[in-house]
Design a protein around this motif. Structure first.
Motif, PDB file in Angstrom:
ATOM      1  N   LEU A  17      -6.138   1.631  10.226  1.00 34.02           N
ATOM      2  CA  LEU A  17      -5.463   1.984  11.471  1.00 34.02           C
ATOM      3  C   LEU A  17      -6.508   2.075  12.572  1.00 34.02           C
ATOM      4  O   LEU A  17      -7.503   2.788  12.433  1.00 34.02           O
ATOM      5  N   TYR A  18      -6.276   1.332  13.666  1.00 31.53           N
ATOM      6  CA  TYR A  18      -7.213   1.360  14.787  1.00 31.53           C
ATOM      7  C   TYR A  18      -6.465   1.708  16.070  1.00 31.53           C
ATOM      8  O   TYR A  18      -5.437   1.109  16.384  1.00 31.53           O
ATOM      9  N   ASP A  19      -7.016   2.671  16.797  1.00 22.44           N
ATOM     10  CA  ASP A  19      -6.431   3.122  18.057  1.00 22.44           C
ATOM     11  C   ASP A  19      -7.351   2.717  19.205  1.00 22.44           C
ATOM     12  O   ASP A  19      -8.583   2.807  19.085  1.00 22.44           O
ATOM     13  N   HIS A  27      -9.274   3.957   7.099  1.00 21.20           N
ATOM     14  CA  HIS A  27      -9.334   2.639   6.453  1.00 21.20           C
ATOM     15  C   HIS A  27      -9.646   2.812   4.971  1.00 21.20           C
ATOM     16  O   HIS A  27     -10.349   3.734   4.565  1.00 21.20           O
ATOM     17  N   LYS A  28      -9.093   1.908   4.178  1.00 24.09           N
ATOM     18  CA  LYS A  28      -9.307   1.937   2.737  1.00 24.09           C
ATOM     19  C   LYS A  28      -9.491   0.519   2.225  1.00 24.09           C
ATOM     20  O   LYS A  28      -8.932  -0.440   2.779  1.00 24.09           O
ATOM     21  N   LEU A  29     -10.267   0.414   1.154  1.00 25.08           N
ATOM     22  CA  LEU A  29     -10.513  -0.880   0.530  1.00 25.08           C
ATOM     23  C   LEU A  29     -10.261  -0.758  -0.964  1.00 25.08           C
ATOM     24  O   LEU A  29     -10.877   0.064  -1.646  1.00 25.08           O
ATOM     25  N   TYR A  30      -9.324  -1.549  -1.443  1.00 31.07           N
ATOM     26  CA  TYR A  30      -9.044  -1.611  -2.880  1.00 31.07           C
ATOM     27  C   TYR A  30      -9.707  -2.866  -3.430  1.00 31.07           C
ATOM     28  O   TYR A  30      -9.395  -3.978  -3.019  1.00 31.07           O
ATOM     29  N   LYS A  31     -10.652  -2.701  -4.365  1.00 33.46           N
ATOM     30  CA  LYS A  31     -11.403  -3.828  -4.913  1.00 33.46           C
ATOM     31  C   LYS A  31     -10.883  -4.206  -6.291  1.00 33.46           C
ATOM     32  O   LYS A  31     -10.423  -3.355  -7.052  1.00 33.46           O
ATOM     33  N   GLN A  32     -11.005  -5.478  -6.600  1.00 31.49           N
ATOM     34  CA  GLN A  32     -10.520  -6.010  -7.867  1.00 31.49           C
ATOM     35  C   GLN A  32     -11.638  -6.419  -8.821  1.00 31.49           C
ATOM     36  O   GLN A  32     -11.407  -7.189  -9.759  1.00 31.49           O
ATOM     37  N   VAL A  58      -1.734   1.232  -1.055  1.00 28.89           N
ATOM     38  CA  VAL A  58      -2.905   1.336  -0.167  1.00 28.89           C
ATOM     39  C   VAL A  58      -2.459   1.628   1.262  1.00 28.89           C
ATOM     40  O   VAL A  58      -3.055   2.467   1.949  1.00 28.89           O
ATOM     41  N   ILE A  59      -1.404   0.959   1.720  1.00 28.27           N
ATOM     42  CA  ILE A  59      -0.879   1.219   3.065  1.00 28.27           C
ATOM     43  C   ILE A  59      -0.414   2.674   3.186  1.00 28.27           C
ATOM     44  O   ILE A  59      -0.720   3.365   4.168  1.00 28.27           O
ATOM     45  N   LYS A  64      -1.123   8.292   5.034  1.00 23.79           N
ATOM     46  CA  LYS A  64      -1.191   9.692   4.627  1.00 23.79           C
ATOM     47  C   LYS A  64      -2.484  10.344   5.089  1.00 23.79           C
ATOM     48  O   LYS A  64      -2.490  11.468   5.606  1.00 23.79           O
ATOM     49  N   ASP A  65      -3.603   9.628   4.915  1.00 24.33           N
ATOM     50  CA  ASP A  65      -4.901  10.178   5.315  1.00 24.33           C
ATOM     51  C   ASP A  65      -5.004  10.366   6.823  1.00 24.33           C
ATOM     52  O   ASP A  65      -5.719  11.256   7.300  1.00 24.33           O
ATOM     53  N   SER A  66      -4.298   9.539   7.573  1.00 24.37           N
ATOM     54  CA  SER A  66      -4.376   9.621   9.031  1.00 24.37           C
ATOM     55  C   SER A  66      -3.442  10.666   9.609  1.00 24.37           C
ATOM     56  O   SER A  66      -3.579  11.061  10.772  1.00 24.37           O
TER      57      SER A  66
END
Length: 339
Positions: A17-19, A27-32, A58-59, A64-66
């Motif tokens: 999310l950018y304002d 921001h979050k990064l899910y790695k595989q 992830v979304i 939630k964190d924001s």
């Protein structure tokens, strides 16, 4: 103005999310990595399937964190290309569906343009247009003249393997675990720089293009001719890394002299390489800009930020699933947003 950015060009899921006033909110990064570890590389079908399972969680985690309601989102930016078709479709479908449900527009973003603007994230010093950009990653090695947002000229490209791809291939031949490029750089720290001398491909060419397939073949032959002990692996890794980075340095130096520009952006996954950073910082008469290391690899923050730039200029679309796996940054233009 609040932009939700979604990045699913390859194996990772990046959401942010950018304002326009507060900057990067979450921001979050899910790695595989765990998924592709045993294959020594990315399996496109597995990547796409895993995206289906994890993109919505992830979304939700980012929101939630924001502590921000999705109803406050102004637009959704997602990576439309280049990348793996299946992975791109997941991000485009989810992003467009969410935008449709919220009655807000979408902003399809070029992945490489996102990398170009990743240098703007949480950095005190940022470049002004025009500038030269070296975009160097697992799938791309390109020299770009950036004149303005949405106005790019391709000056040089790889004719075969990208630098990051070459790193990964040689790492596999050395028996290193996935992700290969990072592990090659790690053992290269223990290597003897004087034991092997690898060629610097196209170093004497006037062209701004790159070629790493010959260097990869040269390294492969050296690996086959020598023992498989740790020190030999480290020495080969060191020679290979030095050859790739010297080649990038030579080409960038020629490009700066030819264009007479003094601002240089280096971004993409390989831009996190410490040897590359130290080498490029020695360029004379030039100011070099790198992204923060957390934003070098694929991430949602760079997509959200780039989406914000377009949104503030009034360029966006009604929700629609748009992907182009071979979308070149030199093909980016504002006409894309004309309905």
């Amino acid at each position: 103005m609040l932009i939700l950015g979604i990045e699913t060009s390859c194996d990772d899921i990046g959401v942010a999310l950018y304002d326009d006033v507060l900057g990067l909110i979450s921001h979050k990064l899910y790695k595989q990595d765990h998924l592709h570890f045993n294959y020594g590389g990315i399996v496109p079908e597995l990547a796409a399937r895993d995206h289906i399972l994890n993109i919505v969680p992830v979304i939700k985690s980012v929101l939630k964190d924001s502590s921000i309601s999705k109803k406050n989102i102004s637009a959704i930016a997602y990576t439309a290309g280049p990348g793996l078709a299946g992975s791109l479709l997941i991000g485009a479908t989810v992003g467009s569906s969410l935008a449709l449900s919220l009655n807000i527009p979408i902003i399809p973003i070029n992945h490489m343009e996102g990398h170009l603007f990743s240098v703007m994230l949480e950095n005190e010093s940022v470049p002004e247009f025009p500038f030269i950009a070296l975009l160097v990653s697992g799938g791309h090695t390109e020299l770009i003249l950036a004149n303005a947002i949405g106005k790019y000229i391709l000056l040089g490209k790889t004719l075969d393997d990208a630098a990051g791809e070459a790193f990964d291939k040689i790492a596999r031949l050395l028996g290193l675990k996935y992700p290969g490029g990072i592990n090659l750089s790690k053992i290269a720290e223990n290597g003897n720089a004087n034991r092997f001398l690898f060629p610097r491909p196209m170093a004497n060419s006037l062209s701004m293009d790159f070629s790493f397939s010959g260097l990869k073949t040269f390294a492969s032959n050296v690996i086959l001719k020598h023992k498989n002990d740790f020190q030999t692996k480290a020495d080969i890794a060191r020679a290979f890394e030095d050859a790739v980075i010297d080649t990038l340095f030579i080409k960038v130096n020629k490009c700066l002299k030819k264009t007479l520009l003094s601002n240089l952006v280096i971004s993409g996954g390989v831009s996190a390489n410490n040897v590359l950073r130290n080498k490029m910082n020695n360029l004379k008469g030039c100011k070099v800009f790198f992204p923060k290391k957390q934003f070098c690899t694929d991430n949602g923050a760079m997509i959200a930020y780039t989406g914000m730039l377009y949104f503030k200029l009034g360029y966006f679309l009604k929700p629609e699933i748009i992907v182009n796996p071979s979308w070149k940054i030199s093909d980016v233009n504002f006409n894309f947003f004309k309905n």
